[in-house]
Design a protein around this motif. Sequence first.
Motif, mmCIF file in Angstrom:
data_model
loop_
_atom_site.group_PDB
_atom_site.id
_atom_site.type_symbol
_atom_site.label_atom_id
_atom_site.label_comp_id
_atom_site.label_asym_id
_atom_site.label_seq_id
_atom_site.Cartn_x
_atom_site.Cartn_y
_atom_site.Cartn_z
ATOM 1 N N ASN B 286 55.775 26.961 6.487
ATOM 2 C CA ASN B 286 54.342 26.654 6.462
ATOM 3 C C ASN B 286 53.651 27.577 5.475
ATOM 4 N N VAL B 287 53.158 26.966 4.411
ATOM 5 C CA VAL B 287 52.588 27.738 3.311
ATOM 6 C C VAL B 287 51.068 27.661 3.384
ATOM 7 N N VAL B 288 50.434 28.825 3.369
ATOM 8 C CA VAL B 288 48.965 28.872 3.444
ATOM 9 C C VAL B 288 48.401 28.976 2.024
ATOM 10 N N LEU B 289 47.437 28.113 1.719
ATOM 11 C CA LEU B 289 46.837 28.035 0.388
ATOM 12 C C LEU B 289 45.338 27.866 0.521
ATOM 13 N N ALA B 290 44.648 28.017 -0.576
ATOM 14 C CA ALA B 290 43.195 27.801 -0.543
ATOM 15 C C ALA B 290 42.832 26.661 -1.495
ATOM 16 N N LEU B 291 41.915 25.827 -1.057
ATOM 17 C CA LEU B 291 41.362 24.787 -1.929
ATOM 18 C C LEU B 291 39.937 25.177 -2.282
ATOM 19 N N VAL B 292 39.602 25.036 -3.564
ATOM 20 C CA VAL B 292 38.202 25.205 -3.955
ATOM 21 C C VAL B 292 37.657 23.805 -4.214
ATOM 22 N N HIS B 293 36.742 23.369 -3.377
ATOM 23 C CA HIS B 293 36.193 22.017 -3.521
ATOM 24 C C HIS B 293 35.151 21.992 -4.635
ATOM 25 N N PRO B 294 34.899 20.793 -5.188
ATOM 26 C CA PRO B 294 33.959 20.713 -6.322
ATOM 27 C C PRO B 294 32.600 21.328 -6.009
ATOM 28 N N ASP B 295 32.183 21.288 -4.770
ATOM 29 C CA ASP B 295 30.865 21.868 -4.448
ATOM 30 C C ASP B 295 30.948 23.383 -4.289
ATOM 31 N N GLY B 296 32.139 23.952 -4.575
ATOM 32 C CA GLY B 296 32.262 25.405 -4.552
ATOM 33 C C GLY B 296 32.774 25.952 -3.229
ATOM 34 N N THR B 297 32.803 25.137 -2.176
ATOM 35 C CA THR B 297 33.280 25.660 -0.889
ATOM 36 C C THR B 297 34.785 25.882 -0.960
ATOM 37 N N ARG B 298 35.227 26.901 -0.241
ATOM 38 C CA ARG B 298 36.634 27.303 -0.244
ATOM 39 C C ARG B 298 37.207 26.980 1.125
ATOM 40 N N GLU B 299 38.357 26.309 1.137
ATOM 41 C CA GLU B 299 38.980 25.925 2.402
ATOM 42 C C GLU B 299 40.413 26.436 2.424
ATOM 43 N N VAL B 300 40.767 27.105 3.522
ATOM 44 C CA VAL B 300 42.148 27.556 3.683
ATOM 45 C C VAL B 300 42.909 26.441 4.390
ATOM 46 N N ILE B 301 44.085 26.099 3.868
ATOM 47 C CA ILE B 301 44.889 25.047 4.501
ATOM 48 C C ILE B 301 46.339 25.517 4.609
ATOM 49 N N ALA B 302 47.118 24.805 5.429
ATOM 50 C CA ALA B 302 48.552 25.077 5.505
ATOM 51 C C ALA B 302 49.310 23.805 5.162
ATOM 52 N N VAL B 303 50.384 23.968 4.381
ATOM 53 C CA VAL B 303 51.244 22.853 4.030
ATOM 54 C C VAL B 303 52.611 23.132 4.649
ATOM 55 N N GLY B 304 53.122 22.166 5.440
ATOM 56 C CA GLY B 304 54.435 22.330 6.064
ATOM 57 C C GLY B 304 55.479 21.507 5.326
ATOM 58 N N LEU B 305 56.597 22.131 4.971
ATOM 59 C CA LEU B 305 57.632 21.383 4.259
ATOM 60 C C LEU B 305 59.000 21.987 4.575
ATOM 61 N N PRO B 306 60.069 21.195 4.396
ATOM 62 C CA PRO B 306 61.402 21.709 4.663
ATOM 63 C C PRO B 306 61.648 22.977 3.856
ATOM 64 N N GLY B 307 62.306 23.945 4.480
ATOM 65 C CA GLY B 307 62.480 25.254 3.879
ATOM 66 C C GLY B 307 63.338 25.271 2.634
ATOM 67 N N ASP B 308 64.047 24.179 2.361
ATOM 68 C CA ASP B 308 64.864 24.151 1.142
ATOM 69 C C ASP B 308 64.089 23.642 -0.060
ATOM 70 N N ARG B 309 62.813 23.405 0.122
ATOM 71 C CA ARG B 309 61.999 22.955 -1.011
ATOM 72 C C ARG B 309 60.830 23.893 -1.234
ATOM 73 N N GLU B 310 60.500 24.096 -2.527
ATOM 74 C CA GLU B 310 59.315 24.874 -2.856
ATOM 75 C C GLU B 310 58.107 23.941 -2.947
ATOM 76 N N VAL B 311 56.931 24.531 -2.781
ATOM 77 C CA VAL B 311 55.710 23.791 -3.102
ATOM 78 C C VAL B 311 55.623 23.663 -4.624
ATOM 79 N N ASP B 312 55.375 22.450 -5.138
ATOM 80 C CA ASP B 312 55.134 22.228 -6.564
ATOM 81 C C ASP B 312 53.619 22.220 -6.743
ATOM 82 N N LEU B 313 53.130 23.283 -7.347
ATOM 83 C CA LEU B 313 51.661 23.436 -7.400
ATOM 84 C C LEU B 313 50.996 22.314 -8.179
ATOM 85 N N LYS B 314 51.667 21.783 -9.204
ATOM 86 C CA LYS B 314 51.058 20.691 -9.961
ATOM 87 C C LYS B 314 50.978 19.426 -9.109
#
Lengths: 600, 600
Positions: B286-314
Amino acid sequence: MSSLFLRTLREDPADAEVTSHRLLVRAGYIRRAAPGIYSWLPLGLKVLAKVEQIVREEMDAIGGQEVHFPALLPKEPYEATGRWVEYGPNIFRLQDRKGADYLLAPTHEELFTLLVKDLYSSYKDLPLALYQIQTKYRDEARPRAGLIRGREFIMKDAYSFDVDDAGLERSYDLQRQAYQRIFDRLGLEYVIVRAMSGAMGGSRSEEFLHPTAIGEDTFVRSPGGYAANVEAVTTPVPEPLPFDGLPPAEVLDTPDSPTIDTLVDAANRLHPREDRAWTAADTLKNVVLALVHPDGTREVIAVGLPGDREVDLKRLQAAVEPAEVEAATEEDLKGRPELVKGYIGPAVLGPNGAPRETDDDGRPVEGTGAIRYLLDPRVVPGTAWITGADEHGKHVFNLVAGRDFTADGTIEAAEVRAGDPAPDGSGPLELARGIEIGHIFALGRKYAEALDLKVLDQNGKAVVVTMGSYGIGITRALAALAEANNDENGLVWPMQVAPAHVHVLATGKGQEIFATAERLARELEAVGVEVLYDDRQKVSAGVKFADSELLGVPLSLVVGRGLADGVVEIRQRATGEREEVAPDLAVARLRELVDEALAG
Amino acid sequence: MSSLFLRTLREDPADAEVTSHRLLVRAGYIRRAAPGIYSWLPLGLKVLAKVEQIVREEMDAIGGQEVHFPALLPKEPYEATGRWVEYGPNIFRLQDRKGADYLLAPTHEELFTLLVKDLYSSYKDLPLALYQIQTKYRDEARPRAGLIRGREFIMKDAYSFDVDDAGLERSYDLQRQAYQRIFDRLGLEYVIVRAMSGAMGGSRSEEFLHPTAIGEDTFVRSPGGYAANVEAVTTPVPEPLPFDGLPPAEVLDTPDSPTIDTLVDAANRLHPREDRAWTAADTLKNVVLALVHPDGTREVIAVGLPGDREVDLKRLQAAVEPAEVEAATEEDLKGRPELVKGYIGPAVLGPNGAPRETDDDGRPVEGTGAIRYLLDPRVVPGTAWITGADEHGKHVFNLVAGRDFTADGTIEAAEVRAGDPAPDGSGPLELARGIEIGHIFALGRKYAEALDLKVLDQNGKAVVVTMGSYGIGITRALAALAEANNDENGLVWPMQVAPAHVHVLATGKGQEIFATAERLARELEAVGVEVLYDDRQKVSAGVKFADSELLGVPLSLVVGRGLADGVVEIRQRATGEREEVAPDLAVARLRELVDEALAG
């Protein structure tokens, strides 16, 4: 035309002040996107491409090499030459995401200079002439007249690089001749006038003005061939007069005379002279104004000029560039009780007034003591004036320039009037208005020095390159063409720049009419004639004729009811001439008319 | 060449990362003016004009009508469609002297929509295809690779307007075919891949990628013909599994196992299973990341994925557009003690965690309670995982999706790997890199709705127009051509876009050599062959050959020592082939070779 992206308008656009703007919008050549910013529709783009092509050919013919620079440029080169500051609010400035300063370039002297510096290093590489046809930006305070004063516009800007003054002279003359050929080919009347070089720096400078009543620029001409932009007219300076025998200055009561009219009246009523009446020309009027310097500092100044002339703000503006002229405000006058409104005289101005403070080096400090005082060149030593006595209701008579007062310098701020003598003695001036369509500058070494562009000369010595800068407003020239070529029904393009050579109109309902029209359109194209074909089915002949006149294609070929009698009609937009020909002869006849027109 | 504004460089420019950039600068085609902003020198401009012309011809061939919009545009239309905000820091923004907001347009959907609305009103006017070749701006965070990712660049952008979906489909296909012809004519290899539509909105979207190792875009292909930009790859969703018989979840000690590697090791050491070893694929990270929304608000989210895969930021970035992804900071994690670094599990995330506050309408309020939790599509109900137990040194085993936890939704954020199955079942994917040279979008009604572009249909009913948007990066395509056509000695232009067809080189000292070379150059031009003539007198043959190879003109004609023996030499840049011919046969032979090459 059934699929052409075009809608003609019967109504004038609300914001259109001049004919070219009105017609270019109504005929569907351009549309406004924002103040001073226009979109180009298909037919407009065709005309634009033709104007560009003529300019390109003549630039190439004098050895100009085409390049293309960005519009978005970093501040630094413009800071090095001082223009980042000098342009003041007249350029668009922005920052990138990292906070670096950029501008949308109004002209490209700096970049061309730097590129030549990057590539060249020897006198053998020169002379060099480069040009581009490119989008330019100016944040005009008052964009107006459609394409004539826009904020995004297309310019051809060229730059010459020479090792010495004689080379610059030759390069300048080559460009000047190319400009004459360009405007001749465009069929655009022009006058070459002397100009100020303004923010560009440099020495020799001429404008190509297209004479038209809606022009923003006023220029003068003399019978002897002198021609100048009104800002560039210099006043012939009279010989100084002897002080001997001039009566002493005398302060006299002139109650209620704060204006020139009331002063002349009071002088004649209360203090008449024997030989002739006082006139406004006997008075010296002192006008207080403010200059905003590029660094933001504000300076209050006074301009002294004969009372029969007004200050011409455009001339004054040109004389004080890069400062900007503004009216003096109450705020400016606060703390200067010596300036008595309506009665201001030289005694409180410039060197005649309160002394300026001096700095450690003994130099006068700007902004202390009396304000700067600049005189019209006609106010030569020995001329006597009625002028303010710096006291309410009082003027001083027989105040003699050079004897009783001096100034900080002279300034060309007075209006030029029809009948004024040309500065070169070539006779009385007449005034006219024009649109600036081209401008050529012998820049000299200003930019090369600021950006350190040097080449090795024949003796291996590094010498600063001397430059010229040469601009044509492409979109403005197109507007000038539209302004010069129209009638009450619409545009009347010269063949050289028309969006098409022949407008084929199918008017009527028969299948045969459309089939013949289409066949002739194809045959015309096959012999290299550019055709606009009105194939619209459900549009009346009247609307087609009206649209055709509005669009302004120089020739039209009407295939209509006459076809039954074996004739089609050729119409000339400019003259209204019509001739009927057999369909099979139409193509050859039109090709002939097109060739005649293109041959000029 | 003795007067051409050109200096070739022997050294690579310091900032050049890729071959095309290096060679275009060295060969004197472009020069850097600012980061991501280039000036075009004479030879570069010739290539550019040829690329533009091919694009123009193919746009015209499908009925496209050329127009031209400003680059400097007011904020309002972009605000109406939301793009003023969505573009965030990626566009250049500025204010005019009156404080009005403007942007330098990155694309022109809004203006085209408004112009069509201004001119057209009936279904009879459609379909319509408009295009422009125009300068665009993007304030790239990392301009790179010369022309490949610039901040000022030239694009062809086209827009289609249709009354219904079937029409849009046809318009889209026409553009797609025109793009194929354009890249075929340019000789530029391409792959058409499915793409995300991103900030543009819309449904169907494909990219034309030029495959090259230096490409910024990763794409996938399958043996069965599936191709997609990696951002657009969708993960085939496995069937849910039954919960029956799955063991209950169990929290176990896994000391010192904050990473997947250490966790797999601890699991196998302390809690081995019988049938086979635990692998990273058994873990849920479970990877914790932040989203910056167009209106400037910042949201912390978690992405869950199988441990043998990395998050592809693009991919993640594409999935969350218009928000921007950033790494979560200490600041983001403050006040969220439930997130135990290295041991974060579903129990504290999304719907499994602290409940969100509800507003007056009973809807959960963003930013309250547990952070949003998005799962990789592979984590289907019934899959069992080892994952964080939200306590230092502890993990939970056999935590079953759908039984023990849920999420707020799924997200395509995991890396795509070679061998992954294509979503359409067409086989295993292979990965490759490419440069995006074209992009076509079926926009649908997003812009027409936002800007109220409607026409009356056949029944007199107002219907919203459906649109497509089609772009080709002209300057980028030119860079891709340079990237694809070079060798260790320089550029190797295809005939279609070369700055000249034949490079005539006079090598040697005799008067006759130069006279013959000049005569042949003129004769070539007389038969329509474009010539670059190296007439430099004091330059050695070696330097001329080196320059010629660097410049990359497809054919050269060497007039040198062989002339004494009655031969001149024709060289082909691409193959290195040489042939000797008699001078009088050279022109015909070269014309033939040029024609062959142009015929493809």
